[in-house]
Design a protein around this motif. Sequence first.
Motif, PDB file in Angstrom:
ATOM      1  N   LEU A  61      10.810  17.163  -3.295  1.00 39.18           N
ATOM      2  CA  LEU A  61      12.238  17.265  -3.582  1.00 39.18           C
ATOM      3  C   LEU A  61      12.741  16.164  -4.504  1.00 39.18           C
ATOM      4  O   LEU A  61      13.701  16.358  -5.229  1.00 39.18           O
ATOM      5  N   PHE A  62      12.117  14.993  -4.430  1.00 39.76           N
ATOM      6  CA  PHE A  62      12.690  13.884  -5.191  1.00 39.76           C
ATOM      7  C   PHE A  62      11.770  13.397  -6.305  1.00 39.76           C
ATOM      8  O   PHE A  62      12.224  12.943  -7.338  1.00 39.76           O
ATOM      9  N   LEU A  63      10.461  13.472  -6.080  1.00 45.56           N
ATOM     10  CA  LEU A  63       9.534  12.860  -7.032  1.00 45.56           C
ATOM     11  C   LEU A  63       8.759  13.897  -7.831  1.00 45.56           C
ATOM     12  O   LEU A  63       7.691  13.620  -8.364  1.00 45.56           O
ATOM     13  N   GLY A  64       9.267  15.114  -7.883  1.00 46.43           N
ATOM     14  CA  GLY A  64       8.676  16.091  -8.786  1.00 46.43           C
ATOM     15  C   GLY A  64       7.384  16.740  -8.343  1.00 46.43           C
ATOM     16  O   GLY A  64       6.649  17.266  -9.175  1.00 46.43           O
ATOM     17  N   GLY A  65       7.088  16.701  -7.049  1.00 41.79           N
ATOM     18  CA  GLY A  65       5.888  17.387  -6.570  1.00 41.79           C
ATOM     19  C   GLY A  65       4.642  16.942  -7.325  1.00 41.79           C
ATOM     20  O   GLY A  65       4.360  15.760  -7.437  1.00 41.79           O
ATOM     21  N   SER A 103      10.213  19.837 -14.192  1.00 44.35           N
ATOM     22  CA  SER A 103       9.237  19.615 -15.267  1.00 44.35           C
ATOM     23  C   SER A 103       9.827  18.739 -16.359  1.00 44.35           C
ATOM     24  O   SER A 103       9.107  18.036 -17.058  1.00 44.35           O
ATOM     25  N   THR A 104      11.154  18.742 -16.482  1.00 39.99           N
ATOM     26  CA  THR A 104      11.762  17.913 -17.523  1.00 39.99           C
ATOM     27  C   THR A 104      12.076  16.506 -17.005  1.00 39.99           C
ATOM     28  O   THR A 104      12.304  15.596 -17.777  1.00 39.99           O
ATOM     29  N   GLY A 105      12.086  16.338 -15.719  1.00 39.91           N
ATOM     30  CA  GLY A 105      12.383  15.015 -15.155  1.00 39.91           C
ATOM     31  C   GLY A 105      12.504  15.133 -13.658  1.00 39.91           C
ATOM     32  O   GLY A 105      12.995  16.131 -13.152  1.00 39.91           O
ATOM     33  N   TRP A 106      12.006  14.112 -12.936  1.00 43.32           N
ATOM     34  CA  TRP A 106      12.071  14.184 -11.493  1.00 43.32           C
ATOM     35  C   TRP A 106      13.522  14.125 -11.038  1.00 43.32           C
ATOM     36  O   TRP A 106      14.358  13.500 -11.663  1.00 43.32           O
ATOM     37  N   LEU A 124      21.125  20.718  -6.367  1.00 40.11           N
ATOM     38  CA  LEU A 124      20.704  20.314  -7.700  1.00 40.11           C
ATOM     39  C   LEU A 124      19.659  21.279  -8.260  1.00 40.11           C
ATOM     40  O   LEU A 124      19.692  21.648  -9.440  1.00 40.11           O
ATOM     41  N   ALA A 125      18.734  21.702  -7.389  1.00 43.29           N
ATOM     42  CA  ALA A 125      17.652  22.553  -7.868  1.00 43.29           C
ATOM     43  C   ALA A 125      18.118  23.984  -8.083  1.00 43.29           C
ATOM     44  O   ALA A 125      17.602  24.683  -8.950  1.00 43.29           O
ATOM     45  N   GLY A 126      19.058  24.414  -7.250  1.00 39.47           N
ATOM     46  CA  GLY A 126      19.541  25.777  -7.370  1.00 39.47           C
ATOM     47  C   GLY A 126      18.608  26.790  -6.760  1.00 39.47           C
ATOM     48  O   GLY A 126      18.726  27.980  -7.008  1.00 39.47           O
ATOM     49  N   SER A 128       8.106  26.272  -5.176  1.00 36.26           N
ATOM     50  CA  SER A 128       7.505  26.273  -6.519  1.00 36.26           C
ATOM     51  C   SER A 128       8.587  26.182  -7.590  1.00 36.26           C
ATOM     52  O   SER A 128       8.404  25.522  -8.615  1.00 36.26           O
ATOM     53  N   GLU A 129       9.726  26.811  -7.334  1.00 40.93           N
ATOM     54  CA  GLU A 129      10.794  26.746  -8.332  1.00 40.93           C
ATOM     55  C   GLU A 129      11.416  25.365  -8.384  1.00 40.93           C
ATOM     56  O   GLU A 129      11.797  24.873  -9.449  1.00 40.93           O
ATOM     57  N   ILE A 130      11.526  24.718  -7.202  1.00 43.66           N
ATOM     58  CA  ILE A 130      12.081  23.364  -7.183  1.00 43.66           C
ATOM     59  C   ILE A 130      11.201  22.449  -8.032  1.00 43.66           C
ATOM     60  O   ILE A 130      11.689  21.641  -8.818  1.00 43.66           O
ATOM     61  N   ILE A 131       9.887  22.622  -7.898  1.00 44.46           N
ATOM     62  CA  ILE A 131       8.984  21.772  -8.673  1.00 44.46           C
ATOM     63  C   ILE A 131       9.083  22.112 -10.159  1.00 44.46           C
ATOM     64  O   ILE A 131       9.134  21.233 -11.010  1.00 44.46           O
TER      65      ILE A 131
END
Lengths: 362, 374, 160
Positions: free
Chosen positions: A278-282, A203-206, A189-191, A196-199
Amino acid sequence: MAFDIYDFTSLTSSIHEGLATFLPPVGVLIAEWLLVGISVLLFVAVFGLILVYLERKVCALFQQRLGPMRVGKWGLLQTIADFIKLLMKELITPNKADKFLYNLAPFIVIIVTFMAIAAIPFAKGLQAIDFDIGVLYVSSVSSLGVIGVLLAGWSSNNKYSLIGAMRSGAQIISYELSVGMSLITMIILAGSMQISEIIQAQSTGWFIFTGHIPAVIAFIVFLIAGTAETNRGPFDLAEAESELTAGFHTEYSGIKFAFFFLAEYVNLFIVSAMATVLFLGGWMPFHVGSLDGFNAVMDFIPPIFWFFGKVMFVIFLIMWFKWTFPRLRIDQILTLEWKYLLPVNLLNILLMTLIVLMGWHF
Amino acid sequence: MTTTTLDFDTIKTQEYLVNMGPQHPSTHGVLRLVLKLEGEIVHNVDPVVGYIHSGIEKMCESLTYPQIPHLTDRMDYLSAHMNNEAVALCVENALQIEVPDRVKVIRTIMDELQRLASHQLWWCVMGMDMGALTTFFYGLRDRELILDIFEETCGARLTLNYSTPGGVMFDIHPNFQKRVKDFVKYFRAKLPEYNQLLSGNVIFRERTIGIGYLSKEDAIAWGVTGPSGRASGFACDVRKHHPYSAYDRVSFNEILRTEGDTYARYQARVDEMAESLDIIEQLIDNIPQGDHQVKMKGVIKLPEGEYYQRVETARGELGVFIVSDGKKNPYRVKFRSPGFSNLAALNHMSKGAKIADLVAIMSTLDLVIPDIDR
Amino acid sequence: MKAIFHYVNDIIKGLSTLVSGMAVTGHYFFRPKLITTQQYPENRSTLKMKERFRGEVIMPHDTNNHHRCTGCGICEMNCPNGSIEIITKMIETPEGKKKKVIDKHIYHLGMCTLCNLCIKACPTGAIVMGQNFEHAVWDRSKLTKVLNQPGSEIMTEVKE
C-alpha cells in the motif's frame, strides 16, 4: 517451460497449460489448488524459520550481543534445531481444559495466516488469488486470528491465559479499526481495492511519495496499529512475559506452541507485506523522475527482490520498536487507539479525500 | 406475550485469586504474591515470604565474629559490601577500635561502587519488567565493569567478603584507582543513554507517573527506607544523618523527592547513581596512606551487651543488632533488612492499580528476596 | 484551541522521545564492534582471571614435592562451614624426636564459600586461592579433595 524472473505470468500460465494437456478441467483446478497449498505451506514454514533466526540476530545486535552462534556457522541452523526440538516435545493438555477448543485454537490461528498469504503479491504474476476486494479480504481474514487467541486463553483453564486472551481481544478488535482506516486512506488514493491494481497505480511513484503528508501519516498509523495487531512489543500485552508469564499460550507445548509462535511471525510478514503493497509500491522498483540510467539499473533488480527487500525493511522497523520500547498498559493501549489514532485517522481520511479531489498529489 | 428481562442481580462478578509466584518472572526470585483481582484491577496483595529462608541469623550464633560477614554476603547479594561493612562496624564499635583512615575511605568507595552496581542491575531489570528488554543488557554491560574492579581488588565478583572486623581483607590493587577513574568517566557518558531509553520515554512516563503513590506519613509508618522512602520525602539517608566510614568528609546531596509515585522512586535511584559517581570522584584521589587492617586478637570476644549499627545499603537502612554474652560467638544476631519493610508497603501502594502497575511498583521497590527472607 | 494545541504537542513530544530511544538502540545496532559477548569455551586459552580471583583453595608444592603446611589446624578452626579437615600423624624425625605432621589436608570444595578466611589465617602461607573456576563434576564425591600430594613433605625452611 518459460521462466522469467521479471514476470511470473508466463511461468504460471505454462504450468496451467501443461496440466490441461493431460487432465480434465476439474483435475487441473484440484492440481492447482494442491500446488498453491503446498507452496504456501512451504513458504510459511521456511520463511517463519528465517524470520525467527533474523529476529534473534537483530535483537542480539540491538543488545550488543552475538545471538545464536553455536549450531552451524553463525548459528544458522539454530531455528531448525529448535523446530526439531518442538516437534519432539510432549503435547500437554491441562487436566480441566476444554480439550476440543484447546486443540482447535492453534489451528485457527495458523490457518488464518495461510488464508491471508493467498492474497499477497510476491512479484508480477506471483499471487495466488487476485481478488477485486483484495485489501478488504486480507484485513478481514487476519482479524479472524483473534478467535484462536481467545479460544486458547479460555480453554486452557488458566487465569493468566484468560487475562492474556481478554487483553488480546480488546486490543486486536480496537486496532482493527485503525488498520482498516489507514487502508481506506490509501484506497482513496489508489481508487481500487484490487491489490494488483494498487501496485500498478504505483508504477509512476510509490504512494508514500505521491500521497505525501496524509500517506506518511497513514503509514505511521499503519505501522503502530499493525504492530499492535500482531501482538508484538510494545503491544505484547497478550503475552506480557513479566506480568502473565506467557499469556494466552502459557499452557501450550510442543508443536501447538510452535503454531502460535509461527503464526506470530507470519502475521508480522503479512502486516509488512500489506505496508509494502500500500505504501512502498509492492514489487515496483524505485524510480526517480526522469533519471533513465538510474531507473534502468533499478529495473534490472527483479521485482521479487524488491518486494522482499521492502518487506524486510518494514519488519526491521517493527523489530526495532519491539527491542526499544517498554510495554504499554491495557488502558493506555485503548487510550492510544480511541483518543489518538482514531481521530488522527479520520482527519487523515478527510485530508486524503481533499487532496485526491483537488488533484494535489503527485 | 411475556417479556423477558435480564435480571442483573443474578449476573455476578466476583474477585478471583491469582498466585503470582513463587516461580514468576517479575517477582525476582521465589516470592509469592497472592493477588485478589477484579479483572485487571488489584484489590489486595498478600506477599508470602519464606521460600528462600536460610536461617542466616541463627547460623550467625554459631560463628565467630570474623566469620559472620561472609554469610551476610548471601543476604542482600547486590549490596554485599554494605552488609559486610555493617557487621564490621558493629564489631568495631563494640570493641571501640578506631580503624585507619585508609580503611574508611576504601570502604566508602567500595560502598558507592556496590551501590552503583546494584542500581544498574535494578535499572535494567526495571526496564525488563516494563517490557523493554534491551535495557537489561545495557545495564549489565556497565555493571560488568564494576564487577571487574571488585574481582581485581576483592577476588570475588558478587560475594565479596571484603570488609572484616578491623579493616578490609586486602589492600587495594595497584590498578584500582585507575580503573575506578576510567569507570567513572565511562559511566558519566552512559547515564544520558539511560535517560533516553527509559526516563524520557513517553510510554515509560505514562506507565509510572502517578502510579503506586506512597505518602511521606505512610512511608514513615511502614518503615520504607532507602531511595523508595526518599522518593516520598522521608529523609532517611543514614549516610547523611548518621555518617559512618568516610561519609562525613564528602559532600553529596540526599536525593529527596515529594511525588512518592513510581516515577519518583525510579528517578531517585537514577539521581543517586550520579551522586555515587560524585562521592567516588571526591575520594578516589585522596586515599590516605596507612594500613588496611588493624591488628586484631586471634579470638575476638565482644564485651557483654547489646550493639546496634546501621548502614545505608542500596535498598535502604540495614541494621545489625548483636547481643553478646562475652563469648567468642554472639548470643543473638538480628538483621533489620530494608527489603522486608519495603515489601510490607506493597499492598498499601498497589491497591486499585492494574496488574501491570503492580509489576512496576514491585520493580521500584527493588526487592532482593534473600534480603527479605534471610 | 489551546486543547488542540496541547493534543498535537503531546503527540509530537511523545513521538520524539520514542525516536530518541530508538536512536540509542540503533546506535548500537550499527556498531557490531561494540559487542561485549565473550565466547567462553573457545576463548579458554586467552581467558585469564584476575590474580586475586578466588576459585578454590590449593596447596602449592615445589618441584621436590614439598609444601609449607605444618598441620597446625588454624585453617580448620577459621573455616565457617567445616570445609577443611586436617588429619595429622606422628612421625619420628631422624634425630629420634616425635613430631606431628600433616597426613591429609582434606578440602570439601562443595561446601566451601570461598570466603578467604583460611588463607588469611594460615601462619605459614601453605594454602592459597587457585584460579580454576571450572568445578563441575559428575559425582559430588570428586569435590572432596586432598590438598597435600601423596608422599609430599614439609619444606625444611618452614618454622614449626
